[in-house]
Scaffold this active site. Structure first.
Site, mmCIF file in Angstrom:
data_model
loop_
_atom_site.group_PDB
_atom_site.id
_atom_site.type_symbol
_atom_site.label_atom_id
_atom_site.label_comp_id
_atom_site.label_asym_id
_atom_site.label_seq_id
_atom_site.Cartn_x
_atom_site.Cartn_y
_atom_site.Cartn_z
ATOM 1 C CB THR A 83 -2.056 7.176 -7.010
ATOM 2 O OG1 THR A 83 -3.186 6.924 -6.177
ATOM 3 C CG2 THR A 83 -2.056 8.635 -7.431
ATOM 4 N N GLY A 95 -5.531 -2.323 -1.181
ATOM 5 C CA GLY A 95 -4.558 -1.274 -0.889
ATOM 6 C C GLY A 95 -5.178 -0.157 -0.063
ATOM 7 C CB ILE A 103 -8.341 3.476 -2.624
ATOM 8 C CG1 ILE A 103 -7.513 4.722 -2.947
ATOM 9 C CG2 ILE A 103 -9.793 3.704 -3.007
ATOM 10 C CD1 ILE A 103 -7.543 5.130 -4.401
ATOM 11 C CB ALA A 118 0.292 2.371 -12.044
ATOM 12 C CB SER A 149 -1.704 10.533 0.190
ATOM 13 O OG SER A 149 -1.656 11.560 -0.783
ATOM 14 C CB ALA A 150 0.734 9.267 -4.679
ATOM 15 N N GLY A 151 -0.179 5.947 -3.689
ATOM 16 C CA GLY A 151 0.304 4.574 -3.699
ATOM 17 C C GLY A 151 0.645 4.099 -5.102
ATOM 18 C CB CYS A 174 -8.401 12.081 -5.909
ATOM 19 S SG CYS A 174 -6.746 12.398 -6.585
ATOM 20 C CG ASN A 178 -4.818 11.880 -2.240
ATOM 21 O OD1 ASN A 178 -4.496 12.167 -1.091
ATOM 22 N ND2 ASN A 178 -4.244 10.893 -2.919
#
Length: 313
Positions: free
Chosen positions: A166, A13, A15, A168, A161-163, A130, A288
């Protein structure tokens, strides 16, 4: 001349892909050995293939079955806290160093600017979160000067920016960061809050640190904070103070109610930070993610350099 240390990344993903590009472009002692995912159609796996990195969409089992697995010495886990325990259990019998970018916290918390050198021998290193990577160094900087009663951090990141990983791990984020504020930051009591900001255009990562400590020399505290900011910038160039450090004396006749500690007086220090990403894979507002991958790479580089020095000696 010694060969670089081969690494694998589990998690294709945001990151994991950003970390891969960092290693390929800037790795000094590291070499990509494999990119591991579970979605054959993921952009991370496609990019890895285009960049000449061996890939598998078979998850951890696929990594273990790869022909080059025997050469892998460090594995980064950029999946989820829930999956990490399974991954770590399968990797440890092979003597592999595991760098955990999830909030699973199986191994010791590690923030390079605070305690990397003391944890190099650990088999599993946890990168906290982060928000923790960005804010806990400030709490630790104040702890070097005065006893910290309470440390509270608020990490605000762009919702873009929170996939899935993050989102979950929100509960694990708060629990892990809170624990690390106390263990690494030196606070008697900690609290962590994360905010997913939906603003358009997306905003850069912003972090606020509130610390209540014993009274101490404010100039000395500020110098300690500035030194710590410089240390973090050595591996996260986009890390910086947003404005000057702020102080407020809380007198004994007007104490504040600190959760879990009662009414306390002392010195309140407020620090405002922002983290701009290097934009290796993701936009610059995704600081982050950048601070996590930068911290993880800094850990791996130190481990690899130490191993290389030992071999050469």
């Amino acid at each position: 001349m010694s060969k670089p240390v081969k690494v694998a990344i589990i998690g294709s993903g945001n990151i994991g892909t950003d970390l891969m590009i960092k290693i390929l472009r800037h790795g000094k002692h590291l070499e990509m050995g494999a990119m591991v995912g579970i979605d054959p159609a993921s952009d991370g796996l496609a990019r890895a293939e285009r960049m000449g990195v061996a890939t598998t969409a078979g998850g951890i089992e696929g990594l273990l079955a790869m022909e080059g697995f025997k050469d892998i010495r460090i594995v980064f886990d950029a999946t989820s806290a829930g999956a990490h325990a399974h991954h770590n259990a399968l990797l440890q019998p092979h003597g592999i160093k595991v760098i955990d970018l999830t909030p699973a916290a199986i191994g010791p918390y590690v923030i390079p600017a605070i305690n990397l050198d003391s944890e190099l021998d650990a088999s599993n290193l946890n990168m906290v979160t982060c928000g923790g990577q960005a804010t806990i160094p400030i709490v630790a900087a104040i702890s070097r000067v005065a006893k910290v009663h309470y440390g509270e951090i608020v990490a605000s990141i762009s919702s873009k920016s929170a996939g899935p990983g993050t989102r979950a791990n929100i509960d694990e984020f708060t629990e892990t960061t809170t624990a690390a504020i106390e263990k690494l930051g030196g606070a008697t009591r900690g609290k962590a809050i994360i905010v997913l900001n939906p603003a358009e255009p997306p905003l850069i990562m912003r972090d606020t640190v509130f610390v209540l400590s014993e009274l101490a020399d404010q100039d000395e505290i500020e110098r300690s904070i500035l030194d710590m900011v410089s240390s973090v910038q050595s591996y996260v160039p986009g890390y910086r103070l947003k404005q000057s450090v702020q102080f407020e004396v809380i007198p004994p006749e007007a104490p504040v109610n600190v959760p879990g500690l009662g009414y306390l007086s002392g010195l309140k220090t407020s620090v405002f930070l922002e983290v701009e990403g290097a934009a290796h894979y993701l936009p610059a507002y995704a600081g982050n993610l950048d601070i996590m991958t930068s911290a993880a790479m800094a850990c791996a580089e130190r481990i690899a350099a130490t191993r290389l020095n030992a071999v050469e000696a």
